[in-house]
Scaffold this motif. Structure first.
Motif, PDB file in Angstrom:
ATOM      1  N   GLU A  60       0.813  -1.218   0.000  1.00  0.00           N
ATOM      2  CA  GLU A  60       0.000   0.000   0.000  1.00  0.00           C
ATOM      3  C   GLU A  60       0.843   1.262   0.000  1.00  0.00           C
ATOM      4  OE1 GLU A  60      -3.916  -1.874   2.216  1.00  0.00           O
ATOM      5  OE2 GLU A  60      -2.722  -0.396   3.287  1.00  0.00           O
ATOM      6  N   ILE A  61       1.896   1.285   0.790  1.00  0.00           N
ATOM      7  CA  ILE A  61       2.734   2.486   0.867  1.00  0.00           C
ATOM      8  C   ILE A  61       3.667   2.580  -0.337  1.00  0.00           C
ATOM      9  CG2 ILE A  61       4.566   3.639   2.176  1.00  0.00           C
ATOM     10  CD1 ILE A  61       3.215   2.446   4.737  1.00  0.00           C
ATOM     11  N   GLY A  62       4.398   1.500  -0.597  1.00  0.00           N
ATOM     12  CA  GLY A  62       5.409   1.527  -1.663  1.00  0.00           C
ATOM     13  C   GLY A  62       4.817   1.701  -3.054  1.00  0.00           C
ATOM     14  N   MET A  63       3.811   0.908  -3.381  1.00  0.00           N
ATOM     15  CA  MET A  63       3.236   0.989  -4.722  1.00  0.00           C
ATOM     16  C   MET A  63       2.484   2.304  -4.931  1.00  0.00           C
ATOM     17  SD  MET A  63       4.410  -1.817  -5.933  1.00  0.00           S
ATOM     18  CE  MET A  63       5.705  -1.878  -4.707  1.00  0.00           C
ATOM     19  N   SER A  64       1.797   2.768  -3.898  1.00  0.00           N
ATOM     20  CA  SER A  64       1.103   4.060  -4.007  1.00  0.00           C
ATOM     21  C   SER A  64       2.095   5.191  -4.234  1.00  0.00           C
ATOM     22  CB  SER A  64       0.280   4.332  -2.743  1.00  0.00           C
ATOM     23  OG  SER A  64      -0.739   3.382  -2.604  1.00  0.00           O
ATOM     24  N   ALA A  65       3.202   5.162  -3.507  1.00  0.00           N
ATOM     25  CA  ALA A  65       4.232   6.196  -3.680  1.00  0.00           C
ATOM     26  C   ALA A  65       4.815   6.158  -5.089  1.00  0.00           C
ATOM     27  CB  ALA A  65       5.333   6.017  -2.631  1.00  0.00           C
ATOM     28  N   CYS A  66       5.052   4.963  -5.619  1.00  0.00           N
ATOM     29  CA  CYS A  66       5.575   4.849  -6.989  1.00  0.00           C
ATOM     30  C   CYS A  66       4.581   5.416  -8.004  1.00  0.00           C
ATOM     31  CB  CYS A  66       5.877   3.387  -7.323  1.00  0.00           C
ATOM     32  SG  CYS A  66       7.364   2.750  -6.543  1.00  0.00           S
ATOM     33  N   ILE A  67       3.304   5.128  -7.815  1.00  0.00           N
ATOM     34  CA  ILE A  67       2.288   5.636  -8.739  1.00  0.00           C
ATOM     35  C   ILE A  67       2.226   7.158  -8.673  1.00  0.00           C
ATOM     36  CG2 ILE A  67      -0.208   5.750  -9.138  1.00  0.00           C
ATOM     37  CD1 ILE A  67      -0.264   2.724  -8.433  1.00  0.00           C
ATOM     38  N   LEU A  68       2.270   7.718  -7.480  1.00  0.00           N
ATOM     39  CA  LEU A  68       2.222   9.176  -7.350  1.00  0.00           C
ATOM     40  C   LEU A  68       3.474   9.837  -7.912  1.00  0.00           C
ATOM     41  CD1 LEU A  68       0.652   9.626  -3.810  1.00  0.00           C
ATOM     42  CD2 LEU A  68      -0.406  10.121  -6.030  1.00  0.00           C
ATOM     43  N   ALA A  69       4.630   9.215  -7.685  1.00  0.00           N
ATOM     44  CA  ALA A  69       5.888   9.795  -8.155  1.00  0.00           C
ATOM     45  C   ALA A  69       6.098   9.576  -9.648  1.00  0.00           C
ATOM     46  CB  ALA A  69       7.059   9.198  -7.375  1.00  0.00           C
ATOM     47  N   GLY A  70       5.418   8.578 -10.213  1.00  0.00           N
ATOM     48  CA  GLY A  70       5.612   8.269 -11.623  1.00  0.00           C
ATOM     49  C   GLY A  70       6.862   7.447 -11.864  1.00  0.00           C
ATOM     50  N   THR A  71       7.382   6.805 -10.828  1.00  0.00           N
ATOM     51  CA  THR A  71       8.582   5.979 -10.919  1.00  0.00           C
ATOM     52  C   THR A  71       8.180   4.516 -10.809  1.00  0.00           C
ATOM     53  OG1 THR A  71       9.812   7.735  -9.816  1.00  0.00           O
ATOM     54  CG2 THR A  71      10.851   5.577  -9.904  1.00  0.00           C
ATOM     55  N   PHE A  72       8.513   3.731 -11.819  1.00  0.00           N
ATOM     56  CA  PHE A  72       8.084   2.318 -11.878  1.00  0.00           C
ATOM     57  C   PHE A  72       6.568   2.221 -11.689  1.00  0.00           C
ATOM     58  CE2 PHE A  72      12.377   2.148  -9.848  1.00  0.00           C
ATOM     59  CZ  PHE A  72      13.077   1.682 -10.947  1.00  0.00           C
ATOM     60  N   ASP A  73       5.865   3.242 -12.133  1.00  0.00           N
ATOM     61  CA  ASP A  73       4.431   3.338 -11.856  1.00  0.00           C
ATOM     62  C   ASP A  73       3.604   2.261 -12.541  1.00  0.00           C
ATOM     63  OD1 ASP A  73       5.063   4.604 -14.274  1.00  0.00           O
ATOM     64  OD2 ASP A  73       3.388   6.001 -14.136  1.00  0.00           O
ATOM     65  N   ARG A  74       4.019   1.819 -13.692  1.00  0.00           N
ATOM     66  CA  ARG A  74       3.236   0.791 -14.387  1.00  0.00           C
ATOM     67  C   ARG A  74       3.333  -0.547 -13.654  1.00  0.00           C
ATOM     68  NH1 ARG A  74       5.531   1.289 -20.091  1.00  0.00           N
ATOM     69  NH2 ARG A  74       3.954  -0.238 -20.611  1.00  0.00           N
ATOM     70  N   ALA A  75       4.521  -0.911 -13.224  1.00  0.00           N
ATOM     71  CA  ALA A  75       4.678  -2.152 -12.458  1.00  0.00           C
ATOM     72  C   ALA A  75       3.964  -2.033 -11.112  1.00  0.00           C
ATOM     73  CB  ALA A  75       6.158  -2.468 -12.260  1.00  0.00           C
ATOM     74  N   LEU A 143       9.156  -2.400 -16.160  1.00  0.00           N
ATOM     75  CA  LEU A 143       9.594  -1.498 -15.094  1.00  0.00           C
ATOM     76  C   LEU A 143       9.733  -0.051 -15.545  1.00  0.00           C
ATOM     77  CD1 LEU A 143      12.214  -3.734 -13.253  1.00  0.00           C
ATOM     78  CD2 LEU A 143       9.833  -3.306 -12.647  1.00  0.00           C
ATOM     79  N   ALA A 144       9.419   0.199 -16.801  1.00  0.00           N
ATOM     80  CA  ALA A 144       9.516   1.567 -17.310  1.00  0.00           C
ATOM     81  C   ALA A 144       8.421   2.434 -16.708  1.00  0.00           C
ATOM     82  CB  ALA A 144       9.399   1.575 -18.833  1.00  0.00           C
ATOM     83  N   SER A 145       8.731   3.687 -16.544  1.00  0.00           N
ATOM     84  CA  SER A 145       7.742   4.647 -16.067  1.00  0.00           C
ATOM     85  C   SER A 145       6.884   5.121 -17.227  1.00  0.00           C
ATOM     86  CB  SER A 145       8.449   5.847 -15.435  1.00  0.00           C
ATOM     87  OG  SER A 145       7.516   6.852 -15.119  1.00  0.00           O
ATOM     88  N   SER A 146       5.669   5.500 -16.913  1.00  0.00           N
ATOM     89  CA  SER A 146       4.800   6.047 -17.955  1.00  0.00           C
ATOM     90  C   SER A 146       5.054   7.540 -18.152  1.00  0.00           C
ATOM     91  CB  SER A 146       3.329   5.813 -17.590  1.00  0.00           C
ATOM     92  OG  SER A 146       2.993   6.575 -16.446  1.00  0.00           O
ATOM     93  N   HIS A 147       5.912   8.146 -17.332  1.00  0.00           N
ATOM     94  CA  HIS A 147       6.217   9.583 -17.386  1.00  0.00           C
ATOM     95  C   HIS A 147       4.935  10.415 -17.351  1.00  0.00           C
ATOM     96  CE1 HIS A 147      10.311   8.414 -18.166  1.00  0.00           C
ATOM     97  NE2 HIS A 147       9.887   7.654 -19.162  1.00  0.00           N
ATOM     98  N   PRO A 148       4.155  10.265 -16.290  1.00  0.00           N
ATOM     99  CA  PRO A 148       2.831  10.886 -16.258  1.00  0.00           C
ATOM    100  C   PRO A 148       2.832  12.407 -16.188  1.00  0.00           C
ATOM    101  CG  PRO A 148       3.382  10.008 -14.111  1.00  0.00           C
ATOM    102  CD  PRO A 148       4.462   9.567 -15.050  1.00  0.00           C
ATOM    103  N   TYR A 149       3.943  12.991 -15.802  1.00  0.00           N
ATOM    104  CA  TYR A 149       3.944  14.440 -15.617  1.00  0.00           C
ATOM    105  C   TYR A 149       4.718  15.168 -16.713  1.00  0.00           C
ATOM    106  CZ  TYR A 149       2.391  12.586 -11.200  1.00  0.00           C
ATOM    107  OH  TYR A 149       1.695  11.881 -10.232  1.00  0.00           O
TER     108      TYR A 149
END
Length: 155
Positions: A60-75, A143-149
């Protein structure tokens, strides 16, 4: 307009993870004993229940942080989609109470079960994108980021 686009992209991702970070994670921390008790309903022993809760916290903490940061967000979104599915199957078992048609606990669990899978669908949109042409890019580099920002000029 660029800052508005970035703000909207962040806000949409925040809405997806808001349930987990901070609320569910904080609830697990503040009410750790209760969370372990709930996990024991699925595994029937304290040690594995503690491990499940700690794994849940990390996800919950790690994956949510990755999604918000846009780092490894797809994985990370793929992991959270699986997490939603597993938690639905373990703790939203609407078929067990046997009172679905009478409007009891089973019916309430059914809607929670569907909400978990709907949320998983939102995470899978981050994972695979919104069109058939974007699915291959996930499999090519999960493991690539989607570069959401990143904002590119329209052509």
């Amino acid at each position: 307009m660029t800052s508005l686009s970035v703000a909207i992209a962040f806000f949409v991702r925040l809405l997806l993870v808001l349930l987990f970070l901070p609320f569910s994670a904080l609830d697990k921390i503040v009410n750790f004993k209760g969370a372990v008790g709930q996990a024991k309903q699925a595994v029937h022993a304290t040690a594995p229940a503690v491990v499940l809760i700690l794994i849940g916290l990390a996800v919950e903490i790690g994956m949510s942080a990755c999604i918000l940061a846009g780092t490894f967000d797809r994985a990370a979104a793929f992991v959270l989609a699986g997490y939603c599915g597993v938690t639905a199957l373990l703790w939203k078992q609407f078929w067990k109470p046997g009172d679905f048609w009478s409007g009891g606990k089973g019916r309430e669990l059914f809607w929670d079960f569907l909400k978990n899978f709907a949320l998983a669908g939102g995470f899978l949109l981050i994972t695979f994108g919104t069109g058939a042409r974007t699915v291959d890019s996930f499999f090519a580099d999960p493991l690539a980021s989607s570069h959401p920002y990143t904002v590119t000029e329209a052509r």
